[in-house]
Design a protein around this motif. Structure first.
Motif, PDB file in Angstrom:
ATOM      1  N   ALA A 372       0.802  -1.100  -0.219  1.00  0.00           N
ATOM      2  CA  ALA A 372       0.047   0.062   0.007  1.00  0.00           C
ATOM      3  C   ALA A 372       0.950   1.225   0.001  1.00  0.00           C
ATOM      4  O   ALA A 372       0.434   2.320  -0.642  1.00  0.00           O
ATOM      5  N   GLU A 373       2.096   1.111   0.481  1.00  0.00           N
ATOM      6  CA  GLU A 373       2.854   2.432   0.670  1.00  0.00           C
ATOM      7  C   GLU A 373       4.051   2.635  -0.539  1.00  0.00           C
ATOM      8  O   GLU A 373       4.545   3.277  -0.462  1.00  0.00           O
ATOM      9  N   GLY A 374       3.930   1.329  -1.377  1.00  0.00           N
ATOM     10  CA  GLY A 374       4.707   1.369  -2.401  1.00  0.00           C
ATOM     11  C   GLY A 374       6.125   0.769  -2.382  1.00  0.00           C
ATOM     12  O   GLY A 374       7.008   1.038  -3.168  1.00  0.00           O
ATOM     13  N   LEU A 375       6.337   0.195  -1.131  1.00  0.00           N
ATOM     14  CA  LEU A 375       7.715  -0.260  -0.884  1.00  0.00           C
ATOM     15  C   LEU A 375       8.071  -1.436  -1.642  1.00  0.00           C
ATOM     16  O   LEU A 375       9.346  -1.586  -2.174  1.00  0.00           O
ATOM     17  N   ASP A 376       7.145  -2.281  -2.052  1.00  0.00           N
ATOM     18  CA  ASP A 376       7.339  -3.286  -3.066  1.00  0.00           C
ATOM     19  C   ASP A 376       7.833  -2.923  -4.250  1.00  0.00           C
ATOM     20  O   ASP A 376       8.980  -3.373  -4.936  1.00  0.00           O
ATOM     21  N   GLU A 377       7.383  -1.882  -4.971  1.00  0.00           N
ATOM     22  CA  GLU A 377       7.840  -1.213  -6.220  1.00  0.00           C
ATOM     23  C   GLU A 377       9.202  -0.849  -6.005  1.00  0.00           C
ATOM     24  O   GLU A 377      10.040  -0.649  -7.076  1.00  0.00           O
ATOM     25  N   VAL A 378       9.588  -0.172  -4.857  1.00  0.00           N
ATOM     26  CA  VAL A 378      10.924   0.422  -4.564  1.00  0.00           C
ATOM     27  C   VAL A 378      11.936  -0.818  -4.510  1.00  0.00           C
ATOM     28  O   VAL A 378      13.088  -0.572  -5.289  1.00  0.00           O
ATOM     29  N   PHE A 379      11.492  -1.849  -3.928  1.00  0.00           N
ATOM     30  CA  PHE A 379      12.390  -3.008  -4.068  1.00  0.00           C
ATOM     31  C   PHE A 379      12.401  -3.526  -5.487  1.00  0.00           C
ATOM     32  O   PHE A 379      13.740  -4.043  -5.922  1.00  0.00           O
ATOM     33  N   ARG A 380      11.465  -3.849  -5.844  1.00  0.00           N
ATOM     34  CA  ARG A 380      11.499  -4.410  -7.317  1.00  0.00           C
ATOM     35  C   ARG A 380      12.245  -3.598  -8.306  1.00  0.00           C
ATOM     36  O   ARG A 380      12.885  -4.402  -9.005  1.00  0.00           O
ATOM     37  N   ALA A 381      12.073  -2.219  -8.364  1.00  0.00           N
ATOM     38  CA  ALA A 381      12.635  -1.327  -9.285  1.00  0.00           C
ATOM     39  C   ALA A 381      14.342  -1.549  -8.974  1.00  0.00           C
ATOM     40  O   ALA A 381      15.101  -1.192  -9.786  1.00  0.00           O
ATOM     41  N   ALA A 382      14.764  -1.683  -7.546  1.00  0.00           N
ATOM     42  CA  ALA A 382      16.010  -1.941  -7.534  1.00  0.00           C
ATOM     43  C   ALA A 382      16.910  -3.251  -7.859  1.00  0.00           C
ATOM     44  O   ALA A 382      17.873  -3.299  -7.799  1.00  0.00           O
ATOM     45  N   GLY A 383      15.665  -4.380  -8.110  1.00  0.00           N
ATOM     46  CA  GLY A 383      16.192  -5.531  -8.487  1.00  0.00           C
ATOM     47  C   GLY A 383      16.117  -6.451  -7.405  1.00  0.00           C
ATOM     48  O   GLY A 383      16.724  -7.734  -7.437  1.00  0.00           O
ATOM     49  N   PHE A 384      15.311  -6.075  -6.369  1.00  0.00           N
ATOM     50  CA  PHE A 384      15.050  -7.221  -5.199  1.00  0.00           C
ATOM     51  C   PHE A 384      13.884  -8.034  -5.549  1.00  0.00           C
ATOM     52  O   PHE A 384      13.058  -7.931  -6.291  1.00  0.00           O
ATOM     53  N   ASP A 385      14.116  -9.319  -5.158  1.00  0.00           N
ATOM     54  CA  ASP A 385      13.021 -10.401  -5.248  1.00  0.00           C
ATOM     55  C   ASP A 385      12.004 -10.029  -4.181  1.00  0.00           C
ATOM     56  O   ASP A 385      12.324 -10.085  -2.781  1.00  0.00           O
ATOM     57  N   TRP A 386      10.661  -9.590  -4.386  1.00  0.00           N
ATOM     58  CA  TRP A 386       9.663  -9.434  -3.392  1.00  0.00           C
ATOM     59  C   TRP A 386       8.990 -10.563  -3.280  1.00  0.00           C
ATOM     60  O   TRP A 386       8.174 -11.135  -4.148  1.00  0.00           O
ATOM     61  N   ARG A 387       8.782 -11.036  -1.706  1.00  0.00           N
ATOM     62  CA  ARG A 387       8.233 -12.600  -1.666  1.00  0.00           C
ATOM     63  C   ARG A 387       6.949 -12.199  -0.558  1.00  0.00           C
ATOM     64  O   ARG A 387       6.443 -11.141  -0.418  1.00  0.00           O
ATOM     65  N   SER A 388       6.342 -13.280  -0.459  1.00  0.00           N
ATOM     66  CA  SER A 388       5.309 -13.620   0.367  1.00  0.00           C
ATOM     67  C   SER A 388       5.637 -13.986   1.892  1.00  0.00           C
ATOM     68  O   SER A 388       7.069 -14.199   2.074  1.00  0.00           O
ATOM     69  N   ALA A 389       4.927 -13.803   2.958  1.00  0.00           N
ATOM     70  CA  ALA A 389       5.266 -13.912   4.492  1.00  0.00           C
ATOM     71  C   ALA A 389       5.710 -15.317   4.765  1.00  0.00           C
ATOM     72  O   ALA A 389       5.269 -16.382   4.407  1.00  0.00           O
TER      73      ALA A 389
END
Length: 450
Positions: A372-389
């Motif tokens: 909701a805060e857009g943190l996932d997009e920040v990580f993805r844009a930087a090349g991180f793999d965004w995972r589930s809990a």
């Protein structure tokens, strides 16, 4: 504070009543089998809550039957069946409240000051950040608590670690506890309930306090505790399990902090303002140095073995150590505040092409809030793999593991041999340090890097 809580719960000498029992899929199957064999039920299902976390894949799988690994699938399905049979509330895959057990307890407001809390997991000490007495138990003890809601325990000694000064730029709660364990050693807190106190602790957020208490066990402590205050009360207010009469509860909680004249078995003072970002170099959390330092000369056979396993030579600068993987997550550092700190470091940057990096939220709710805060997009844009809990790469019980020889900067709590996968080499750091290391491909002093 410890004495107040212990005395209020000791129903007979060495027998204490348990207010909250947290359950997960790894340490509970034999306990439920024991109940079944004896024809017993769970005495207080209303004071018991379960979740799946250790074995769950973090690839977005939403049902136990879809887990690819057979052992993991069986463990999660067994937990679901046991909880259904014994009427224990459960947050398994697909639940909005699923997550690491030590994340969802505080998140839901179940963790509260003055409670006794247990779980078949050593990092139950996390919950002591709220002024609770929380500690890990073994599988046979899990069965005992399920059956009786009580537990036989030897009363620990008490220790107070008082911190003075303000943490410097780039220095976090993770660095504070790593430096403490580095000073005291991994057996420095053995046999003690540890109260963390002082102006430094009072200035920390609840999330940072949980990081401190989480790693008490790495110093050998039985439980870690921080006195409840306005920060604590503000965290609990409005959460699902918060007391209906919160004002009355807060009035009671205000009586919990240690009295001014309280005597502790052991007292330690640490100047927090003098600390730097920390990095472990060996195979236990006590083998740690400042990021500006070098790998030390070994003084024991244990340290020599650690250097061989980590493939490091004495004198090598920590900032020269190249990495293969970066992991941001675990019950130590996977809350929304941790993810915000990490995201602030990587925004506008790219992960080094020499490594892979992943971010694993501590719960489904943390994941949803971060998105909701857009943190996932920040990580993805930087090349991180965004995972589930899930617990993920904190331990080698799920698909998120290191390959032999891979070196990882990790925000988790343990760097034991093979902890993150057979032959994997783990360096413990804060979320900020891990994020910066992912960008540079090596450890950096974030005080200069920022």
């Amino acid at each position: 504070m410890f004495d107040k809580i212990w005395d209020a719960h000791e129903v007979a000498e060495g027998l204490i009543y348990i207010d909250l029992h947290l359950v997960h899929e790894v340490t509970s199957p034999q306990a439920f089998d024991g109940l079944r064999l004896e024809g017993r039920g769970v005495r207080r299902p209303d004071r018991t809550i379960a979740t799946a976390d250790h074995n769950v894949p973090t690839d977005g799988t939403m049902a136990a039957r879809l887990i690819a690994d057979e052992l993991s699938r069986v463990q999660v399905e067994t937990l679901e069946r046991n909880c259904e049979e014994f009427s224990v509330p459960i947050h398994s895959l697909g639940s909005d409240d699923q997550g690491i057990v030590h994340v969802i307890g505080p998140e839901l407001g179940l963790t509260q000051p003055g409670l006794t809390i247990v779980c078949g997991d050593s990092h139950t000490s996390t919950h002591g950040a709220f002024g609770a007495l929380a500690f890990g138990i073994g599988t046979s003890e899990v069965e005992h608590v399920l059956a009786t809601q009580c537990l036989v325990q030897r009363r620990p000694q008490t220790m107070r670690i008082a911190y003075t000064g303000e943490l410097g730029a780039g220095v976090t709660a993770k660095d504070l506890i790593l430096a403490t364990i580095g000073r005291l050693g991994t057996r420095g807190m053995v046999g003690h309930a540890v109260e963390y106190a002082g102006e430094t602790i009072a200035g920390l957020s609840m999330e940072n306090r949980m990081t401190i208490c989480n790693m008490t066990i790495e110093g050998g402590g039985r439980a870690g505790m921080i006195a409840p205050d306005e920060t604590t009360f503000a965290w609990i207010e409005g959460r699902r399990a918060a007391p209906a009469e919160l004002e009355a509860a807060v009035a009671t909680w205000r009586e919990l902090p240690s009295d001014d004249e309280a005597a502790f078995g052991t007292e330690v003072e640490i100047d927090a303002a003098s600390l730097s970002p920390m990095v472990t170099w060996g195979t236990n959390p006590g083998q740690v140095v400042e990021v500006t330092e070098a790998v030390p000369e070994p003084t024991t056979e244990t340290e020599e073995r650690a250097l061989r396993y980590m493939d490091l030579e004495p004198g090598r600068a920590m900032q020269e150590i190249a990495l293969d993987r970066v992991f941001i997550g675990s019950c130590t550092n996977s809350r929304i505040g941790d993810l915000r700190e990490a995201a602030s470091m990587v925004e506008g940057h790219r992960v080094a092409d020499t490594l892979t990096a992943m971010v694993v939220p501590g719960s489904a709710r943390v994941k949803a809030q971060a998105e909701a805060e857009g943190l996932d997009e920040v990580f993805r844009a930087a090349g991180f793999d965004w995972r589930s809990a899930g617990c993920s790469m904190c331990l080698g019980m799920n698909p998120d593991i290191l390959s032999p020889g891979e070196r990882c900067a990790s925000t988790s709590n343990r760097n034991f041999e093979g902890r993150q996968g057979k032959g994997g080499r783990t360096h413990l750091v804060s979320p900020k340090m891990a994020a910066a290391a992912a960008i540079e491909g090596r450890f950096v002093d974030i005080r200069e890097w920022e």
